[in-house]
Design a protein around this motif. Structure first.
Motif, short mmCIF file in Angstrom:
data_model
loop_
_atom_site.label_atom_id
_atom_site.label_comp_id
_atom_site.label_asym_id
_atom_site.label_seq_id
_atom_site.Cartn_x
_atom_site.Cartn_y
_atom_site.Cartn_z
N SER A 99 0.72 -1.22 -0.10
CA SER A 99 -0.02 0.05 0.03
C SER A 99 0.71 1.20 -0.01
O SER A 99 0.30 2.24 -0.15
N HIS A 121 0.22 -1.42 -6.87
CA HIS A 121 -0.62 -1.24 -5.68
C HIS A 121 -2.18 -1.36 -6.19
O HIS A 121 -2.68 -0.54 -6.64
N GLY A 125 -9.59 -3.28 -1.53
CA GLY A 125 -9.60 -4.11 -0.43
C GLY A 125 -10.60 -3.92 0.42
O GLY A 125 -11.80 -3.64 -0.06
N SER A 187 -6.04 7.38 1.35
CA SER A 187 -6.33 6.02 1.98
C SER A 187 -5.75 6.05 3.32
O SER A 187 -6.42 5.44 4.44
N HIS A 191 -7.90 6.08 7.09
CA HIS A 191 -7.55 4.98 8.15
C HIS A 191 -7.36 5.51 9.53
O HIS A 191 -7.71 4.98 10.50
N ARG A 225 -15.94 -0.07 10.53
CA ARG A 225 -15.35 -0.80 9.55
C ARG A 225 -14.04 -0.79 9.23
O ARG A 225 -13.20 -1.68 9.33
O1 LIG Z 1 -12.17 -0.54 1.51
C1 LIG Z 1 -11.38 -0.73 2.25
O2 LIG Z 1 -11.81 -1.37 3.39
C2 LIG Z 1 -10.06 -0.25 2.13
O3 LIG Z 1 -9.38 0.36 3.23
C3 LIG Z 1 -9.29 -0.74 1.00
C4 LIG Z 1 -8.13 0.20 0.59
C5 LIG Z 1 -8.23 1.80 0.82
O4 LIG Z 1 -8.12 2.58 1.51
O5 LIG Z 1 -9.19 2.37 -0.22
C6 LIG Z 1 -6.87 0.04 1.82
C7 LIG Z 1 -5.66 0.14 1.60
C8 LIG Z 1 -5.00 -0.01 0.28
O6 LIG Z 1 -4.04 -0.23 0.12
C9 LIG Z 1 -6.23 0.02 -0.77
C10 LIG Z 1 -7.48 0.04 -0.61
#
Ligand SMILES: O=C(O)C(=O)C[C@]1(C(=O)O)C=C[C@@H](O)C=C1
Ligand SMILES: NC(=O)c1ccc[n+]([C@@H]2O[C@H](COP(=O)([O-])OP(=O)(O)OC[C@H]3O[C@@H](n4cnc5c(N)ncnc54)[C@H](O)[C@@H]3O)[C@@H](O)[C@H]2O)c1
Length: 302
Positions: A99, A121, A125, A187, A191, A225
């Motif tokens: 990532s 990448h 996900g 992304s 998070h 989530r």
């Molecule tokens: O949909 C999710 O749960 C994700 O976190 C996917 C997600 C994103 O942030 O979009 C997470 C990490 C990645 O490297 C690519 C995709």
């Protein structure tokens, strides 16, 4: 013609097992080998029949491959690359799905000098992990970003791009540093925010845990989530993409302070203008991906 005929996948969790399933569905004649450091994961992979040969050692999986994809947490990519170095056949292309990309490029350069490497990448996900969590359609209609070095062999880049196109992805190519900056805001920061807000809610003294769970309406639920995502994977991402994440976090903190001020001083127009702009961004994202919109609609109404 298929871009590759013998693909080895190291790390068969969410992304590695999704690649295996998608290869089986889209390129059924490809011979698939794989390895995972976890004995439990290897057992699951064998029980699910995800690859033709799931080996106990990483080297045995790559020995005859024409494409090797490392699908392990970014902090483990250097060690895995070093582990397989002596077993890589001539002419092989090595790739990954990490990532964050700048640190991965350095790790590859150190562990595999002279080997053809095309980092990738897939921007797709879920919050789940492990061999059970994967599915064959994960990459359909999603972007896969390639971050080859400036002097990379264009034919190798094209073959890796074609591999991902066959799995249903659209390809973009960019510099690893730029990738890390873009993904930091789209992304990694989201998070971090999700981990924070769920942590904050669970630490509150005036509100009980059971109230948080009981009254978690749409917004908070969506954050939970994301905050359920794999701890090892995300620890590694934040440490590997430290500079870009800290830069984005600085901007975010400044914007948050401005919002705090707007609320304190009853600046309703400022709040309204920002929320109008952000609604437009959401609408343009939804317009570009009808499937996602339906998925999100289903999730919030399901
Ligand atoms: O949909 C999710 O749960 C994700 O976190 C996917 C997600 C994103 O942030 O979009 C997470 C990490 C990645 O490297 C690519 C995709
Ligand atoms: N989860 C996502 O949404 C997502 C999306 C795109 C890219 N990625 C990237 O994909 C990679 C894998 O993530 P995932 O979500 O599939 O994680 P996961 O936890 O589901 O799978 C990772 C697998 O790698 C194995 N592993 C760890 N260290 C290993 C080693 N040294 N040798 C062999 N196997 C090892 C683990 O046992 C595990 O089965 C990460 O680099 C991540 O950044 C993840």
């Amino acid at each position: 013609m298929l871009p590759f005929s013998r693909v080895a996948i190291i790390g068969l969790g969410l992304i590695g097992s999704s690649i295996a399933r998608a290869v089986r569905a889209e390129m059924p004649t490809v011979r698939l080998t794989g390895h995972d450091a976890s004995a439990e994961a290897r057992e699951q992979v064998r029980a699910l029949g995800l690859v033709d040969d799931c080996t106990d050692h990483a080297g045995a999986a790559v020995i005859d491959a024409d494409l090797v994809i490392l699908c392990v947490p970014v902090g483990a990519i250097g060690a895995v690359a070093a582990e397989i170095a002596d077993d890589l056949p001539a002419g092989v292309i090595v790739s990954d799905v990490g990532s964050s990309k700048a640190g991965v490029a350095t790790a590859f350069a150190e562990a595999l000098p002279g080997v053809t490497v095309v980092p990738a990448h897939p921007v797709a996900g879920t919050e789940r992990s492990g061999p059970d969590a994967g599915f064959a359609t994960l990459f359909k209609g999603r972007w896969c970003i390639l971050t080859p070095a400036a002097d990379a062999d264009p034919m190798a880049v094209e073959r890796v791009g074609e591999f991902w196109r066959r799995l249903g992805a659209e390809i973009d190519t960019m510099d690893a540093q730029h990738h890390d900056l873009v993904l930091a805001v789209t992304s990694h920061l989201p998070h971090l925010i999700a981990y924070t807000i769920v942590g904050t809610a669970s630490d509150l003294e005036a509100v009980t845990q059971s109230e948080v769970i009981k009254y978690s309406a749409g917004g908070f639920r969506d954050f939970t989530r994301i905050a359920a995502s794999d701890p090892t994977m995300w620890r590694d991402v934040f440490l590997a993409n430290k500079d870009a994440v800290l830069a984005m976090l600085q901007r975010f903190s400044e914007d948050l302070s401005a919002l705090q001020r707007a609320i304190r001083w009853d600046k309703g127009d400022e709040l309204f203008d920002l929320f109008t702009r952000t609604r437009a961004i959401r609408r343009s994202i939804v317009e570009q991906g009808q499937d996602d919109a339906r998925e999100d609609f289903g999730r919030s109404h399901g």
